[in-house]
Design an enzyme around this catalytic site. Structure first.
Site, short mmCIF file in Angstrom:
data_model
loop_
_atom_site.label_atom_id
_atom_site.label_comp_id
_atom_site.label_asym_id
_atom_site.label_seq_id
_atom_site.Cartn_x
_atom_site.Cartn_y
_atom_site.Cartn_z
N CYS A 6 0.84 -1.20 0.00
CA CYS A 6 0.00 0.00 0.00
C CYS A 6 0.88 1.25 0.00
CB CYS A 6 -0.99 -0.02 1.16
SG CYS A 6 -2.36 1.17 0.96
N HIS A 29 -3.79 -4.65 -0.42
CA HIS A 29 -3.36 -5.26 0.85
C HIS A 29 -3.44 -6.78 0.74
CE1 HIS A 29 -3.26 -1.65 3.46
NE2 HIS A 29 -4.20 -1.20 2.65
N GLU A 65 -2.51 -8.85 2.90
CA GLU A 65 -2.86 -9.36 4.23
C GLU A 65 -4.36 -9.28 4.50
OE1 GLU A 65 -2.38 -4.96 5.01
OE2 GLU A 65 -1.57 -6.48 3.65
#
Length: 211
Positions: free
Chosen positions: A81, A190, A192
């Site tokens: 990001c 992202h 994650e």
């Protein structure tokens, strides 16, 4: 088990990134310690918020030097990001211009889209030879949260080195969604927060980039 340091410079979803990397088999440490960051098999640099604030935090812990030293030695770095955005030359947000790490030419600026932020799931267009996106089809969706991005790839072609692999996405206009450049890789989305797709991407990074 590859050792990965998540650089703690006061920005980013550190615990989410930690859990995601642990899920795919990494031994993860969240720290700003120079020695640990330099010696780890992989370094992850997440980031959220404003470009200028992230650069201030990065400079405060010597993050630019850590990234530069690792890349000079061919040691893998993954930006996430705003952690990807700061790898470019500069960012312009709300009239404020800030210098980035300068690993790639280009400017982070506000997307031209009717709805901002660009928040939610979106597909990407990855090069066929991508290692990060290996095993992920064109309909795979990743989770984005941002209003600013790199809207043009500005690195000129060269006969001296292999060009980076650039992945694109679209929200109002095309923007850079990921870059693979030898030991340096980065994603605007992202991983994650991208479920199984993000886990596959992180596993690819550990397997094919970190080794």
């Amino acid at each position: 088990m590859p050792r990965v340091v998540i650089l703690d410079y006061g920005s980013g979803n550190l615990r989410s990134a930690e859990r995601a990397l642990q899920r795919v088999g990494a031994d993860v440490e969240v720290t700003a310690d120079h020695r640990a960051a330099l010696n780890a098999d992989g370094l992850a640099v997440p980031g959220v918020g404003a470009f200028a604030a992230c650069m201030a935090g990065l400079r405060a812990v010597g993050g630019e030097r850590i990234i530069g030293k690792r890349l000079a030695g061919g040691r893998p770095v993954l930006g996430i990001c705003v952690g990807m955005q700061v790898l470019f030359e500069r960012g312009v947000e709300h009239g404020v211009e800030e210098t980035g790490c300068g690993e790639w030419p280009g400017t982070v600026e506000r997307l031209r889209a009717d709805v901002l932020p660009h928040m939610g799931w979106n597909t990407v267009r990855a090069p066929a030879e991508s290692r990060l996106f290996a095993g992920l089809g064109p309909d795979t969706r990743f989770y984005f949260v941002h209003s600013f991005a790199v809207r043009r790839w500005e690195m000129p072609p060269s006969d001296m080195f292999q060009p980076p692999l650039v992945t694109w996405a679209h929200h109002g206009e095309d923007f850079v969604a990921a870059v693979e450049n030898g030991p340096l890789a980065a994603t605007q989305f992202h991983p994650e927060k991208s479920g199984d797709a993000g886990a596959t991407l992180l596993e690819n990074w550990l397997k094919d980039v970190v080794g």
